[in-house]
Design an enzyme around this catalytic site. Structure first.
Site, PDB file in Angstrom:
ATOM      1  N   SER A   1       0.847  -1.194   0.000  1.00  0.00           N
ATOM      2  CA  SER A   1       0.000   0.000   0.000  1.00  0.00           C
ATOM      3  C   SER A   1       0.882   1.243   0.000  1.00  0.00           C
ATOM      4  CB  SER A   1      -0.885   0.041   1.251  1.00  0.00           C
ATOM      5  OG  SER A   1      -1.396   1.365   1.418  1.00  0.00           O
TER       6      SER A   1
ATOM      7  N   HIS B   1      -1.312  -1.334  -4.166  1.00  0.00           N
ATOM      8  CA  HIS B   1      -2.576  -1.015  -3.489  1.00  0.00           C
ATOM      9  C   HIS B   1      -2.641   0.485  -3.238  1.00  0.00           C
ATOM     10  CE1 HIS B   1      -6.016  -2.123  -0.884  1.00  0.00           C
ATOM     11  NE2 HIS B   1      -5.560  -1.252  -0.010  1.00  0.00           N
TER      12      HIS B   1
ATOM     13  N   ASP C   1      -4.692   3.481  -1.650  1.00  0.00           N
ATOM     14  CA  ASP C   1      -5.726   3.752  -0.638  1.00  0.00           C
ATOM     15  C   ASP C   1      -6.320   5.139  -0.807  1.00  0.00           C
ATOM     16  OD1 ASP C   1      -3.912   1.791   1.669  1.00  0.00           O
ATOM     17  OD2 ASP C   1      -5.986   1.413   1.046  1.00  0.00           O
TER      18      ASP C   1
ATOM     19  N   MET D   1      -8.915   7.941   0.231  1.00  0.00           N
ATOM     20  CA  MET D   1      -9.687   8.298   1.423  1.00  0.00           C
ATOM     21  C   MET D   1     -10.251   9.711   1.259  1.00  0.00           C
ATOM     22  SD  MET D   1      -7.153   6.892   4.407  1.00  0.00           S
ATOM     23  CE  MET D   1      -6.413   5.254   4.287  1.00  0.00           C
TER      24      MET D   1
ATOM     25  N   HIS E   1      -8.432   0.999  -3.661  1.00  0.00           N
ATOM     26  CA  HIS E   1      -9.309   0.750  -2.507  1.00  0.00           C
ATOM     27  C   HIS E   1     -10.028   2.054  -2.172  1.00  0.00           C
ATOM     28  CE1 HIS E   1      -9.489  -0.399   2.070  1.00  0.00           C
ATOM     29  NE2 HIS E   1     -10.684  -0.305   1.511  1.00  0.00           N
TER      30      HIS E   1
ATOM     31  N   MET F   1     -12.107   4.200  -0.029  1.00  0.00           N
ATOM     32  CA  MET F   1     -12.688   4.439   1.290  1.00  0.00           C
ATOM     33  C   MET F   1     -13.373   5.792   1.217  1.00  0.00           C
ATOM     34  SD  MET F   1      -9.507   2.891   3.449  1.00  0.00           S
ATOM     35  CE  MET F   1      -8.446   3.108   2.013  1.00  0.00           C
TER      36      MET F   1
ATOM     37  N   MET G   1     -11.113  -5.991   5.842  1.00  0.00           N
ATOM     38  CA  MET G   1     -10.283  -5.051   6.600  1.00  0.00           C
ATOM     39  C   MET G   1      -9.854  -5.731   7.889  1.00  0.00           C
ATOM     40  SD  MET G   1     -10.006  -2.494   4.695  1.00  0.00           S
ATOM     41  CE  MET G   1      -9.036  -1.561   5.887  1.00  0.00           C
TER      42      MET G   1
ATOM     43  N   ASP H   1      -6.421  -6.803   4.511  1.00  0.00           N
ATOM     44  CA  ASP H   1      -5.924  -5.431   4.387  1.00  0.00           C
ATOM     45  C   ASP H   1      -5.794  -4.759   5.758  1.00  0.00           C
ATOM     46  OD1 ASP H   1      -7.061  -2.449   2.583  1.00  0.00           O
ATOM     47  OD2 ASP H   1      -5.145  -2.989   3.509  1.00  0.00           O
TER      48      ASP H   1
HETATM   49  C1  DX5 Z   1      -6.178   1.313   5.818  1.00  0.00           C
HETATM   50  C2  DX5 Z   1      -5.778   0.891   4.408  1.00  0.00           C
HETATM   51  C3  DX5 Z   1      -4.719  -0.177   4.415  1.00  0.00           C
HETATM   52  C4  DX5 Z   1      -3.409   0.298   5.080  1.00  0.00           C
HETATM   53  C5  DX5 Z   1      -2.461  -0.859   5.244  1.00  0.00           C
HETATM   54  O1  DX5 Z   1      -7.345   2.076   5.772  1.00  0.00           O
HETATM   55  O2  DX5 Z   1      -6.893   0.408   3.700  1.00  0.00           O
HETATM   56  O3  DX5 Z   1      -4.455  -0.574   3.063  1.00  0.00           O
HETATM   57  O4  DX5 Z   1      -2.789   1.281   4.256  1.00  0.00           O
HETATM   58  O5  DX5 Z   1      -1.319  -0.369   5.916  1.00  0.00           O
HETATM   59  P1  DX5 Z   1      -0.559  -1.299   6.997  1.00  0.00           P
HETATM   60  O6  DX5 Z   1      -0.092  -2.514   6.215  1.00  0.00           O
HETATM   61  O7  DX5 Z   1       0.583  -0.442   7.479  1.00  0.00           O
HETATM   62  O8  DX5 Z   1      -1.561  -1.653   8.052  1.00  0.00           O
HETATM   63 ZN    ZN Z   2      -6.423  -0.493   1.760  1.00  0.00          ZN
END
Ligand code: DX5
Ligand code: ZN
Length: 218
Positions: A9, A34, A36, A38, A67, A69, A138, A174
């Site tokens: 990620s 990946h 992320d 947000m 991903h 969010m 998650m 994840d």
């Molecule tokens: C959290 C993300 C994850 C996160 C994973 O909301 O969806 O993908 O970045 O990071 P680590 O591996 O450090 O938990």
């Molecule tokens: Zn993620």
């Protein structure tokens, strides 16, 4: 194809060097990247959007795993698909019409995934398993990297693998995945592992061999 895939990620990468970071982790063995996304509404953090994905596309040879969010999701699907997202994952909690959202992702040309927060039971996606290529479980509460793994989610992964049966559906774990937690989620049925801090910690674009060692250790 249940061979294990590692999806670093970029939330844990250097935000000032995302293109080079994507190239570095792929060169060091990452299977997917990946991304992320947000929005500061669905989760209490803001990262980046479709323009960043478009900028990263030329720097990612393999799968760009986006991903989302965010809520709502539907207004942004086409922008992420046009940016080059290969997989687009939406949260089942993001709105009342997740089936329509997954249909729209499939229609956009991307592969649809559905994500479950820790508080959402596996049964929430029981009616969606013919409409997705992946279920993202998650294993932390979404919003931040570097959090501790939630072991109870392993049972959810096991339950989902049973529900999926012989459908060609990936299970992605994840959050908090590292050498100490990976084995339990793989044994339960996960075949795509997201890892942010466990991959990027201790390394840099200039010292990318660390990424390779971290990936192989998972
Ligand atoms: C959290 C993300 C994850 C996160 C994973 O909301 O969806 O993908 O970045 O990071 P680590 O591996 O450090 O938990
Ligand atoms: Zn993620």
């Amino acid at each position: 194809d249940r061979s294990l895939k590692i999806a670093p990620s970029i939330l844990a990468a250097d935000f000032a060097a995302f293109g080079a970071e994507c190239e570095a982790v792929e060169a060091q063995g990452a299977d997917w990247v990946h991304v992320d996304v947000m929005d500061g509404h669905f989760v209490p953090n803001i990262t980046f959007g479709p323009a960043m994905c478009a900028a990263l596309r030329p720097h990612i040879r393999g799968t760009m795993d986006v991903h989302l969010m965010i809520a709502p999701v539907d207004p942004y699907i086409d922008a992420f698909a046009r940016a080059g997202a290969d997989v687009i994952t939406a949260h089942v909690e993001a709105g009342p019409h997740v089936h329509r959202t997954l249909q729209a992702i499939r229609a956009s040309g991307a592969r649809p995934g559905v994500a479950l927060n820790p508080g959402t039971p596996a049964e929430a996606v029981a009616t969606l398993l013919d409409d997705v290529d992946m279920v993202c479980v998650m294993t932390v509460n979404p919003g931040f990297g570097g959090q501790s793994f939630l072991p109870a989610q392993t049972d959810k992964i096991r339950r989902l693998r049973q529900m999926i049966g012989d459908r060609p559906v990936h299970i992605q774990a994840d959050g908090g995945i590292d050498p100490d937690t990976a084995a339990s989620v793989v044994a339960a049925g996960a075949d795509v592992l997201v890892a942010g801090s466990a991959v990027f910690r201790g390394g840099s674009v200039a010292d990318a061999d660390v990424y390779g060692r971290n990936i192989r250790a998972i």
